[in-house]
Design a protein around this motif. Structure first.
Motif, PDB file in Angstrom:
ATOM      1  N   LYS A   1      40.361 -14.559  52.156  1.00 23.50           N
ATOM      2  CA  LYS A   1      40.379 -15.915  51.243  1.00 23.50           C
ATOM      3  C   LYS A   1      39.809 -17.058  51.848  1.00 23.50           C
ATOM      4  N   ALA A   2      39.048 -17.760  50.980  1.00 20.82           N
ATOM      5  CA  ALA A   2      38.245 -18.855  51.337  1.00 20.82           C
ATOM      6  C   ALA A   2      38.885 -20.091  52.155  1.00 20.82           C
ATOM      7  N   GLU A   3      40.207 -20.224  51.678  1.00 18.77           N
ATOM      8  CA  GLU A   3      40.840 -21.368  52.027  1.00 18.77           C
ATOM      9  C   GLU A   3      41.559 -21.038  53.170  1.00 18.77           C
ATOM     10  N   SER A   4      41.991 -19.859  53.363  1.00 17.50           N
ATOM     11  CA  SER A   4      42.535 -19.424  54.696  1.00 17.50           C
ATOM     12  C   SER A   4      41.590 -19.419  55.748  1.00 17.50           C
TER      13      SER A   4
ATOM     14  N   VAL B   1      39.079 -21.225  56.125  1.00 20.02           N
ATOM     15  CA  VAL B   1      38.833 -22.708  56.468  1.00 20.02           C
ATOM     16  C   VAL B   1      39.927 -23.409  57.266  1.00 20.02           C
TER      17      VAL B   1
ATOM     18  N   SER C   1      30.515 -13.320  53.178  1.00 15.59           N
ATOM     19  CA  SER C   1      30.061 -14.590  52.982  1.00 15.59           C
ATOM     20  C   SER C   1      30.967 -15.562  52.493  1.00 15.59           C
ATOM     21  N   LYS C   2      32.004 -15.086  51.404  1.00 18.01           N
ATOM     22  CA  LYS C   2      32.771 -15.893  50.593  1.00 18.01           C
ATOM     23  C   LYS C   2      33.829 -16.646  51.649  1.00 18.01           C
TER      24      LYS C   2
ATOM     25  N   VAL D   1      30.750 -18.916  54.356  1.00 15.78           N
ATOM     26  CA  VAL D   1      30.128 -20.306  53.839  1.00 15.78           C
ATOM     27  C   VAL D   1      31.050 -21.502  54.052  1.00 15.78           C
ATOM     28  N   PRO D   2      32.251 -21.490  53.419  1.00 16.31           N
ATOM     29  CA  PRO D   2      33.108 -22.718  53.611  1.00 16.31           C
ATOM     30  C   PRO D   2      33.398 -22.840  55.229  1.00 16.31           C
TER      31      PRO D   2
ATOM     32  N   GLN E   1      30.977 -24.594  57.121  1.00 10.85           N
ATOM     33  CA  GLN E   1      30.989 -26.136  56.775  1.00 10.85           C
ATOM     34  C   GLN E   1      32.141 -26.524  57.969  1.00 10.85           C
TER      35      GLN E   1
ATOM     36  N   THR F   1      25.560 -11.941  54.926  1.00 12.84           N
ATOM     37  CA  THR F   1      24.133 -12.258  54.825  1.00 12.84           C
ATOM     38  C   THR F   1      23.646 -13.222  53.500  1.00 12.84           C
ATOM     39  N   ASN F   2      24.702 -14.017  53.156  1.00  8.54           N
ATOM     40  CA  ASN F   2      24.243 -15.143  52.297  1.00  8.54           C
ATOM     41  C   ASN F   2      23.339 -16.335  53.073  1.00  8.54           C
ATOM     42  N   PRO F   3      22.324 -16.685  52.266  1.00 11.41           N
ATOM     43  CA  PRO F   3      21.508 -17.675  53.100  1.00 11.41           C
ATOM     44  C   PRO F   3      22.179 -19.133  53.380  1.00 11.41           C
TER      45      PRO F   3
ATOM     46  N   ASP G   1      28.748 -11.102  45.041  1.00 10.79           N
ATOM     47  CA  ASP G   1      27.582 -11.925  45.422  1.00 10.79           C
ATOM     48  C   ASP G   1      26.357 -11.128  46.346  1.00 10.79           C
TER      49      ASP G   1
ATOM     50  N   LEU H   1      44.500 -30.753  56.724  1.00  9.98           N
ATOM     51  CA  LEU H   1      44.011 -29.727  55.837  1.00  9.98           C
ATOM     52  C   LEU H   1      44.997 -28.981  55.150  1.00  9.98           C
TER      53      LEU H   1
ATOM     54  N   ALA I   1      28.275 -15.335  41.687  1.00  7.88           N
ATOM     55  CA  ALA I   1      29.342 -14.655  42.299  1.00  7.88           C
ATOM     56  C   ALA I   1      29.241 -15.336  43.827  1.00  7.88           C
ATOM     57  N   ARG I   2      27.872 -15.939  44.361  1.00  7.43           N
ATOM     58  CA  ARG I   2      27.860 -16.461  45.618  1.00  7.43           C
ATOM     59  C   ARG I   2      28.690 -17.713  45.680  1.00  7.43           C
TER      60      ARG I   2
ATOM     61  N   ILE J   1      38.241 -27.814  50.032  1.00  3.89           N
ATOM     62  CA  ILE J   1      37.735 -26.526  50.880  1.00  3.89           C
ATOM     63  C   ILE J   1      35.900 -26.784  50.852  1.00  3.89           C
TER      64      ILE J   1
ATOM     65  N   TYR K   1      33.898 -25.731  48.771  1.00  4.40           N
ATOM     66  CA  TYR K   1      33.161 -24.618  48.557  1.00  4.40           C
ATOM     67  C   TYR K   1      33.958 -23.963  47.271  1.00  4.40           C
TER      68      TYR K   1
ATOM     69  N   ASN L   1      34.214 -20.179  44.621  1.00  3.99           N
ATOM     70  CA  ASN L   1      33.479 -19.288  44.240  1.00  3.99           C
ATOM     71  C   ASN L   1      34.553 -18.453  43.285  1.00  3.99           C
TER      72      ASN L   1
END
Lengths: 393, 446
Positions: free
Chosen positions: A86-89, A91, A112-113, A116-117, A120, A135-137, A182, B143, B264-265, B345, B347, B349
């Motif tokens: 998960k993105a939030e976890s 982070v 990547s999902k 990416v975060p 950051q 692989t996400n730029p 993605d 956070l 989706a990215r 966050i 970000y 998606n």
């Protein structure tokens, strides 16, 4: 109930706690490395591969008496955090490792999902991070503190296009991809633009999509067969690849099917069977017929965990060795975490000709993306992934 | 007093139960103000001596979440983290509660004579000071606190529909997604640029535009709710659940296919606007407004609709309007929470706003308690803290938390603190009037 009782109880607890805590003191200087991996959630196998590779690396380093930096040996400690896919976890895990555990460098997250975060956070907090698999730029874009150990989709897509053109001389391509995910989507786009660059507009005769968890592709595959495409490119994950290949053959589509690094899982051949024999895909390394350090890694991993490591494990291993290389290039570990992090980051961006098990990597300052070769793998008649060709930038 | 029920039997209790009841009696006299004093002192103490104390007892840093994560990962440090909790949190709080309770009661009584908003503001200021000091020690705490407060807003807003209105709506992740994307679009478009060709405003305006972005996100979510409400409020029960579930998937697919927003990215690079005070203010605002809403005439009508729609209709309640307004209202707050979430966050998606999010949100609502503002707060805080604390357990975490939920459903089918009114006056008032304090060790004669 007496006050005295309460006091005795509390003081007793304090005394016991002091006595017990005094056992675990006087730690020698160690280097902490954080691992941010999806141990639970959608892709636990990826998390498992990263964890196993990390632990194997740790064993090797600490087994040799520690990591030697500037003539001094340091013990290494891993801080493994689960990002639950998960993105939030991801982070939260990164923030915790950076501020609480004070790790020198973070390896991960893989997908990547999360990368990416999490990238950051690493960049904002001036902590180097290497994502082995993302692989996400956007993961490394404008982030001097974030690196990766794999090639990008904008390299892999053209690599596939070039390989097919050179090898088979085809001019008409079909693409089938998951629009809701993605990675396949990005790769499909890069492939399409590369192919059309080689063969002109309209040379991708069928560009079909589906949505995650679809299991019936007959409508799309019928269209692809009717379009007269000479081969099919499908940058999907192993479970979908099995279904796509089988259904394509049932519908009478017998032309080659090309894939990408997401095919490279130990589960592909058991699921897909003979329908995948003879097909090609691009990936980071080929397990069958490997030599040297790559073979040593594969053998050690297979012996320990009972299956051939997939590319996530190999890339994680490389990410760790990249971190090691950077720390050694750095020369000294001062103990001042901010200075050490800066030093490792600067060293990482200058790494050239690093011999990883997934190929030779070179970083150019100002970018966190390595320049490295892709491997084209053929699935042979025994269902093994064999090295076929290398495609370099 | 509720807490004295245990003591009402003539024979003195033995063992643990006796301690428990005297324990409860000891604390029952402390007003909220007293607790806040205790928490504030504990967090001041942690800022002053936390680091050196942790060092002396063999911890490398002050434990982040009361040492639970440390204890789970390295069990031999359990005594040290217990000791830390004892010295920094438990002893100061007990001491403050023990010695400052009369003062706190007197102060609370004094505050109660002044306007209610002043009293509430004083309490909130104390709460914020505590939160600020506690999160000052570590960014990770900040956070976690921010995510927790965003969860409070989400849980509250879903409780309005699922608890107060008694419908089963599954579209909340969709509303959160709408709010998250719209608010991000505004802030990224105006202050970051990138792929969007908007006019760039100077950065210092960002904090002022942010509330507008959040409200816009909420408004768009409410607009989305209108789309669900029109066809679905002709139906009830399972049908609404299905329609709202469909809406959630539609929103997810929409953002997956919306190429300019990253598809989706995902969509990143939100400016760092959701700071601790901003999230805190929005959370307090949402608690205040939602609480007022459910206690208003509309809120009572809502309960009537839930208990018997036909009867409510016969009693001149405009059921259709009530349901519509409530649903839109809930969606608005979900959208605001989504905007905050995206900026915490930094970000978003589409994959985040799927079934897993739905399960999480529903779990928080039913864990905390239906039809209750306090229940929602408890549910959101409890679930988030538990989830963060147990993360080192990896797979076991996903067994323990569902098991806890099952236990809650068995023993308290409507949630931990269900059907309780959030009465500000009752919460803020002194627990004993200043005269009859200090009756140490005398079992209350109730």
């Amino acid at each position: 109930m007496g006050k005295t009782f309460k006091f005795t109880l509390i003081s007793l607890i304090i005394i016991i706690a002091f006595l017990m805590s005094s056992c675990g003191q006087a730690t020698p200087q160690t280097i902490k490395i954080g691992v941010n991996a999806p141990l639970t959630g959608d892709i636990p196998k990826v998390g498992e591969g990263s964890k196993y590779a990390a632990e194997m690396w740790l064993e090797e380093v600490n087994g040799a008496g520690g990591l030697e930096i500037g003539g001094k040996k340091y013990q290494v400690e891993l801080v493994i955090e689960d990002n639950e896919s998960k993105a939030e976890s991801a982070v939260a895990a990164n923030t915790k490792m950076i501020t609480q555990d004070e790790v020198l460098i973070i390896i991960g997250p893989q997908a990547s999902k999360q990368a990416v975060p999490a990238g950051q956070v690493a960049n904002d907090n001036s902590t180097p991070m290497i994502s082995p698999w993302s692989t996400n730029p956007n993961t490394t874009l404008d982030r001097p503190w974030v690196f990766r150990a794999c090639f990008l989709d904008d390299f892999q897509g053209p690599a596939v296009a070039n390989f097919v053109t050179d090898e088979f001389g085809f001019t008409k391509a079909a693409v089938l991809y998951d629009i809701a995910s993605d990675y396949p989507k990005g790769l499909a786009e890069f492939f399409k633009s590369a192919w059309e660059g080689l063969h002109g507009a309209g040379s991708v005769v069928a560009y079909e999509s589906f949505t995650t968890k679809d299991t019936d592709f007959s409508a799309q595959l019928t269209k692809i067969r009717e379009s007269g495409a000479e081969f099919l490119f499908t940058p999907q994950y192993y479970n979908e690849v099995a279904l796509i290949a089988q259904q394509a053959h049932q519908l009478g589509f017998d032309s080659p099917i090309m894939g990408s690094d997401s095919w490279g899982s130990a589960e592909l051949v058991p699921l897909c069977g003979e329908d995948c024999y003879g097909q090609f895909f691009t990936t980071h390394y080929a397990a069958a017929g490997a030599t040297g350090a790559t073979k040593a890694f594969i053998d050690a991993y297979t012996e320990k965990h009972g299956y051939v490591p997939d590319d996530v494990a190999a890339l994680t291993w490389d990410a760790f060795n990249l971190a090691k290389q950077a720390m050694q290039d750095c020369g000294t570990i001062t103990g001042d975490i901010a200075a050490d992090r800066t030093c490792v980051k600067d060293a990482l961006s200058k790494v050239t000709g690093f011999e990883g098990i997934t190929g030779t990597m070179t970083f150019t300052p100002g970018s966190g993306d390595p320049s490295k070769c892709a491997v084209i793998v053929k699935i042979n008649d025994k269902g093994e992934f064999t090295f076929y060709k290398q495609s370099c930038p | 007093m509720k807490s004295t029920i245990d003591n009402s039997s003539p024979t003195p209790r033995k063992g643990i139960r006796r301690y428990w009841s005297s324990f409860r009696q000891f604390f029952a006299q402390t007003p909220l103000l007293g607790w806040l004093f205790g928490l504030l002192l504990a967090s001041i103490l942690e800022n002053l001596i936390g680091y050196s104390l942790a060092r002396t007892i063999g911890l490398s840093k002050p434990p982040v979440l009361f040492g639970v994560d440390i204890a789970l990962k390295t069990p031999h440090l359990l005594p040290s983290s217990l000791l830390y909790d004892l010295v920094i949190y438990i002893i100061p709080i007990v001491l403050v509660v023990r010695f400052l309770t009369p003062l706190a009661n007197r102060l609370a009584a004094g505050l109660l004579r002044s306007p209610m908003w002043l009293s509430a503001l004083v309490h909130m200021a104390l709460l914020y000071a505590t939160l600020y000091l506690w999160t000052n020690v570590n960014d990770y705490r900040a956070l976690v606190s921010k995510l927790m407060m965003v969860s409070i807003i989400i849980t509250l807003s879903l409780n309005v529909v699922n608890g107060y209105m008694g419908e089963f709506s599954c579209s909340h992740p969709g509303f959160i997604a709408l709010g998250a994307y719209i608010a991000s679009l505004v802030t990224v478009g105006l202050f970051v640029g990138g792929d969007f060709g908007f006019i760039l405003l100077p950065k210092f305006l960002a904090p002022f535009v942010f509330p507008v972005a959040l409200i816009l996100g909420g408004a768009v979510a409410a607009l989305g709710a209108l789309l669900v409400a029109f066809p679905s409020f002709r139906t009830r029960g399972d049908y609404l659940a299905i329609i709202s579930l469909a809406f959630m998937f539609i929103v997810k697919s929409l953002f997956e296919n919306l190429e300019p927003l990253g598809g989706a990215r995902g969509f990143g690079n939100q400016p760092n606007l959701a700071t601790l005070p901003v999230v805190f203010i929005w959370t307090m605002l949402s608690i205040w407004i939602i609480n007022n809403f459910v206690q208003s005439t509309m809120g009572k009508a809502l309960n009537a609709v839930r208990d018997n729609e036909l009867a409510a209709d016969a009693m001149t309640v405009d059921t259709r309007k009530t349901k519509m307004v409530t649903f839109l209202f809930a969606a608005f707050w979900a959208g605001v929470a989504g905007g905050l979430f995206a900026h915490v966050i930094r970000y978003v998606n589409p994959g985040t706003f799927g079934l897993q999010k739905l399960a999480e949100v529903l779990a928080m609502v039913y864990f905390g308690g239906l039809n209750s503002v306090i229940g929602s707060i408890v549910g959101a805080v409890g679930y988030n803290l538990l989830s963060e604390m147990l993360r080192p357990l990896e797979l076991l975490k996903w067994i323990i938390i569902p098991l806890l939920l099952i236990l809650v459903m068995i023993f308290r089918p409507t949630g931990l603190i269900a059907f309780r009114e959030f009465d500000l006056r009752k919460i803020l008032q002194p627990k004993v009037s200043p005269k009859i304090e200090e009756v140490e060790n005398v079992p209350p004669a109730s």
